[in-house]
Design a protein around this motif. Structure first.
Motif, PDB file in Angstrom:
ATOM      1  N   LEU A 107       0.801  -1.224   0.000  1.00  0.00           N
ATOM      2  CA  LEU A 107       0.000   0.000   0.000  1.00  0.00           C
ATOM      3  C   LEU A 107       0.833   1.272   0.000  1.00  0.00           C
ATOM      4  N   SER A 108       2.133   1.165   0.243  1.00  0.00           N
ATOM      5  CA  SER A 108       2.916   2.385   0.410  1.00  0.00           C
ATOM      6  C   SER A 108       4.032   2.573  -0.609  1.00  0.00           C
ATOM      7  N   SER A 109       4.296   1.571  -1.434  1.00  0.00           N
ATOM      8  CA  SER A 109       5.473   1.644  -2.302  1.00  0.00           C
ATOM      9  C   SER A 109       5.102   1.532  -3.775  1.00  0.00           C
ATOM     10  N   ASP A 110       5.973   2.083  -4.616  1.00  0.00           N
ATOM     11  CA  ASP A 110       5.815   1.897  -6.051  1.00  0.00           C
ATOM     12  C   ASP A 110       6.858   0.902  -6.546  1.00  0.00           C
ATOM     13  N   GLN A 111       6.811   0.619  -7.834  1.00  0.00           N
ATOM     14  CA  GLN A 111       7.699  -0.405  -8.384  1.00  0.00           C
ATOM     15  C   GLN A 111       9.171  -0.012  -8.251  1.00  0.00           C
ATOM     16  N   LYS A 112       9.472   1.260  -8.472  1.00  0.00           N
ATOM     17  CA  LYS A 112      10.858   1.708  -8.367  1.00  0.00           C
ATOM     18  C   LYS A 112      11.424   1.396  -6.989  1.00  0.00           C
ATOM     19  N   PHE A 113      10.654   1.684  -5.944  1.00  0.00           N
ATOM     20  CA  PHE A 113      11.100   1.385  -4.585  1.00  0.00           C
ATOM     21  C   PHE A 113      11.273  -0.110  -4.387  1.00  0.00           C
ATOM     22  N   ARG A 114      10.269  -0.898  -4.796  1.00  0.00           N
ATOM     23  CA  ARG A 114      10.328  -2.342  -4.562  1.00  0.00           C
ATOM     24  C   ARG A 114      11.476  -2.991  -5.315  1.00  0.00           C
ATOM     25  N   ARG A 115      11.728  -2.556  -6.535  1.00  0.00           N
ATOM     26  CA  ARG A 115      12.831  -3.138  -7.296  1.00  0.00           C
ATOM     27  C   ARG A 115      14.174  -2.885  -6.603  1.00  0.00           C
TER      28      ARG A 115
END
Length: 318
Positions: free
Chosen positions: A214-222
């Protein structure tokens, strides 16, 4: 319909008051006993009353410099790492309470009965909550996402995400940036979680995955997903040690990783029904007065959810 939501409001009120008084007091004693320096902090409850409309008045944290994170923005590493450290402290306290004060732990679990939450999540008012997610995904992914959402009734995937497996602790159950007050001092975040209205016994990784999707986008997760998961577990193990617990005996890495694998599909299902609430613009928000409960989805939701689906494919979940 009114009776259902009046009952829900009363139960949410009872839960929050119990957590901010009974649980907070028990956790404070544990932290005192073990000389914990960097402590888990609850918001101070000023008053609570149940006449006509159940009301809880909390300390105003704004004059101390605390604010909510912008829900439209992805978290960054400094913020996210501090949030999962704080979550690990919260869960470690539950392990300590269960070990040292089993009667209190069982009393809390009994009082924080969660059947009403499950009933609410499966209510007919949430009909169509999954439709926006299925409409947003790419054509080639619709079947995969449909399988993840299979069997969902209303927003029941939220319930599945937090249901305990072999290990249960007191979980926050709504751990996301909108419910975490923060301030930044010399580049370091200080955070105080709020809103304990659906706190209950559940699976520790339910809170962690809820925060991530709920708090992150793909750039962060990658860049940081695996690092963030590891950061949570390392801090949980560290805090359990400070309470005199053996982390491998209480919640070993093998059990933790097994829970992560088991709960990841439910985390995507939870995102399908909750991300619309996170990304909705104010003028498109549902109105309970008009019997509107499911928000209209927008492009930000579509982008964030499609990114999640891509990441879950990379992780081998779907």
């Amino acid at each position: 319909m009114g009776d259902v939501f009046n009952d829900t409001s009363q139960r949410a009120f009872n839960t929050e008051v119990f957590v901010l008084t009974k649980v907070a007091n028990a956790y404070e004693k544990l932290q005192d006993k073990h000389g914990i320096i960097e402590r888990y902090t609850f918001p101070k409850i000023i008053k609570h009353e149940c006449d006509n409309i159940p009301t809880v008045v909390l300390e105003n944290l704004a004059p101390k410099g605390y604010e909510c994170y912008d829900r439209f923005k992805s978290v960054d590493w400094n913020y996210a790492s501090k949030c999962v450290e704080t979550l690990a402290r919260f869960h470690a306290l539950s392990f300590a309470l269960k070990k040292e004060c089993l009667d209190e732990f069982q009393l809390a679990g009994d009082f924080l009965d969660s059947k009403w939450i499950e009933t609410n999540f499966r209510s007919a008012v949430w009909e169509g909550a999954n439709d926006g997610a299925l409409a947003a995904v790419n054509k080639e992914d619709k079947e995969k996402v449909s399988k993840v959402l299979e069997g969902a009734v209303g927003i029941s995937k939220l319930w599945e995400l937090s249901e305990p497996l072999k290990t249960s602790v007191l979980i926050h159950a709504d751990y996301r940036p909108s419910n975490i007050m923060h301030k930044e001092v010399n580049g370091e975040y200080h955070v105080i979680p709020v809103d304990y209205q659906i706190t209950r016994l559940g699976c520790p990784v339910g809170d962690l995955l809820y925060f991530v999707v709920l708090s992150s986008d793909q750039k962060f997760r990658r860049q940081h997903y695996h690092q963030l998961v590891e950061h949570y577990y390392e801090h949980l193990a560290l805090m359990m040690t400070k309470y005199g617990l053996n982390s491998e005996e209480e919640y070993g890495r093998e059990d933790f990783e097994s829970d992560m694998r088991a709960k990841l599909p439910s985390a995507l299902g939870a995102a399908a029904v909750l991300l619309p609430f996170i990304t909705v613009e104010a003028d498109s928000a549902p109105s309970f007065e008009r019997n509107e409960f499911v928000p209209r989805t927008n492009e930000l939701f579509g982008e964030r959810f499609r990114e999640l689906v891509e990441d879950f494919k990379v992780w081998g979940v779907i």
